[in-house]
Scaffold this motif. Structure first.
Motif, PDB file in Angstrom:
ATOM      1  N   PHE A  34       0.851  -1.186   0.000  1.00  0.00           N
ATOM      2  CA  PHE A  34       0.000   0.000   0.000  1.00  0.00           C
ATOM      3  C   PHE A  34       0.894   1.245   0.000  1.00  0.00           C
ATOM      4  CE2 PHE A  34      -2.926  -3.059   0.354  1.00  0.00           C
ATOM      5  CZ  PHE A  34      -3.904  -3.040   1.321  1.00  0.00           C
ATOM      6  N   ASN A  35       1.200   1.742  -1.199  1.00  0.00           N
ATOM      7  CA  ASN A  35       2.067   2.917  -1.346  1.00  0.00           C
ATOM      8  C   ASN A  35       1.270   4.202  -1.454  1.00  0.00           C
ATOM      9  OD1 ASN A  35       4.427   1.437  -1.371  1.00  0.00           O
ATOM     10  ND2 ASN A  35       4.332   1.095  -3.557  1.00  0.00           N
ATOM     11  N   SER A  36       0.058   4.189  -1.057  1.00  0.00           N
ATOM     12  CA  SER A  36      -0.811   5.341  -1.229  1.00  0.00           C
ATOM     13  C   SER A  36      -1.071   6.039   0.103  1.00  0.00           C
ATOM     14  CB  SER A  36      -2.149   4.891  -1.827  1.00  0.00           C
ATOM     15  OG  SER A  36      -3.055   5.963  -1.854  1.00  0.00           O
ATOM     16  N   PRO A  37      -1.100   7.359   0.097  1.00  0.00           N
ATOM     17  CA  PRO A  37      -1.477   8.073   1.315  1.00  0.00           C
ATOM     18  C   PRO A  37      -2.988   8.032   1.553  1.00  0.00           C
ATOM     19  CG  PRO A  37      -1.030   9.635  -0.429  1.00  0.00           C
ATOM     20  CD  PRO A  37      -0.695   8.274  -0.978  1.00  0.00           C
ATOM     21  N   PHE A  38      -3.722   7.412   0.647  1.00  0.00           N
ATOM     22  CA  PHE A  38      -5.175   7.402   0.728  1.00  0.00           C
ATOM     23  C   PHE A  38      -5.754   6.097   1.268  1.00  0.00           C
ATOM     24  CE2 PHE A  38      -3.986  10.389  -2.577  1.00  0.00           C
ATOM     25  CZ  PHE A  38      -4.634  11.522  -2.144  1.00  0.00           C
ATOM     26  N   VAL A  39      -4.930   5.201   1.776  1.00  0.00           N
ATOM     27  CA  VAL A  39      -5.421   3.942   2.326  1.00  0.00           C
ATOM     28  C   VAL A  39      -6.230   4.234   3.582  1.00  0.00           C
ATOM     29  CG1 VAL A  39      -4.734   1.745   3.342  1.00  0.00           C
ATOM     30  CG2 VAL A  39      -3.551   2.613   1.330  1.00  0.00           C
ATOM     31  N   ASN A  40      -7.366   3.613   3.707  1.00  0.00           N
ATOM     32  CA  ASN A  40      -8.291   3.790   4.833  1.00  0.00           C
ATOM     33  C   ASN A  40      -8.763   5.237   4.971  1.00  0.00           C
ATOM     34  OD1 ASN A  40      -8.174   1.076   5.550  1.00  0.00           O
ATOM     35  ND2 ASN A  40      -6.426   1.411   6.870  1.00  0.00           N
ATOM     36  N   LEU A  41      -8.938   5.886   3.852  1.00  0.00           N
ATOM     37  CA  LEU A  41      -9.381   7.267   3.842  1.00  0.00           C
ATOM     38  C   LEU A  41     -10.573   7.392   2.904  1.00  0.00           C
ATOM     39  CD1 LEU A  41      -8.687  10.221   4.701  1.00  0.00           C
ATOM     40  CD2 LEU A  41      -7.369  10.366   2.589  1.00  0.00           C
ATOM     41  N   TRP A  42     -11.539   8.193   3.279  1.00  0.00           N
ATOM     42  CA  TRP A  42     -12.688   8.473   2.430  1.00  0.00           C
ATOM     43  C   TRP A  42     -12.698   9.959   2.132  1.00  0.00           C
ATOM     44  CZ3 TRP A  42     -17.123  11.510   2.945  1.00  0.00           C
ATOM     45  CH2 TRP A  42     -18.092  11.310   1.974  1.00  0.00           C
ATOM     46  N   ILE A  43     -12.818  10.276   0.850  1.00  0.00           N
ATOM     47  CA  ILE A  43     -12.831  11.670   0.416  1.00  0.00           C
ATOM     48  C   ILE A  43     -14.179  11.951  -0.236  1.00  0.00           C
ATOM     49  CG2 ILE A  43     -11.723  13.388  -1.055  1.00  0.00           C
ATOM     50  CD1 ILE A  43      -9.198  11.630  -0.948  1.00  0.00           C
ATOM     51  N   LYS A  44     -14.785  13.069   0.102  1.00  0.00           N
ATOM     52  CA  LYS A  44     -16.053  13.440  -0.519  1.00  0.00           C
ATOM     53  C   LYS A  44     -15.864  13.547  -2.027  1.00  0.00           C
ATOM     54  CE  LYS A  44     -17.646  16.143   3.414  1.00  0.00           C
ATOM     55  NZ  LYS A  44     -18.015  17.481   3.888  1.00  0.00           N
ATOM     56  N   PRO A  45     -16.839  13.086  -2.810  1.00  0.00           N
ATOM     57  CA  PRO A  45     -16.704  13.101  -4.278  1.00  0.00           C
ATOM     58  C   PRO A  45     -16.323  14.465  -4.851  1.00  0.00           C
ATOM     59  CG  PRO A  45     -18.623  11.819  -3.675  1.00  0.00           C
ATOM     60  CD  PRO A  45     -18.093  12.448  -2.406  1.00  0.00           C
ATOM     61  N   LYS A  46     -16.925  15.524  -4.347  1.00  0.00           N
ATOM     62  CA  LYS A  46     -16.613  16.864  -4.848  1.00  0.00           C
ATOM     63  C   LYS A  46     -15.149  17.209  -4.579  1.00  0.00           C
ATOM     64  CE  LYS A  46     -18.315  21.613  -4.623  1.00  0.00           C
ATOM     65  NZ  LYS A  46     -19.304  22.509  -4.033  1.00  0.00           N
TER      66      LYS A  46
END
Length: 66
Positions: free
Chosen positions: A45-57
């Motif tokens: 997992f080389n992503s800073p977005f693991v276990n993160l939810w971002i609003k679609p907008k």
């Protein structure tokens, strides 16, 4: 039915791992689906977005700024 799905998923994951040629990439996803994909492919997992939810907008805004 669970056992059938589990075995099918194992076969699909093996097939996808064989098809994957680039093992060094970062997957950007707005939700945890990216983590599931990386896990199924057996990748780090080389992503800073693991276990993160971002609003679609906000996700679209972030993609447009890069």
């Amino acid at each position: 039915m669970y056992i059938v799905n589990q075995r099918l998923r194992v076969l699909i994951n093996k097939k996808n791992r064989k098809r994957l040629h680039n093992n060094d990439f970062t997957l950007v996803s707005s939700n945890c689906n990216g983590g599931f994909i990386l896990h199924d492919l057996g990748l780090r997992f080389n992503s800073p977005f693991v276990n993160l939810w971002i609003k679609p907008k906000d996700y679209i805004k972030m993609l447009n700024e890069s």
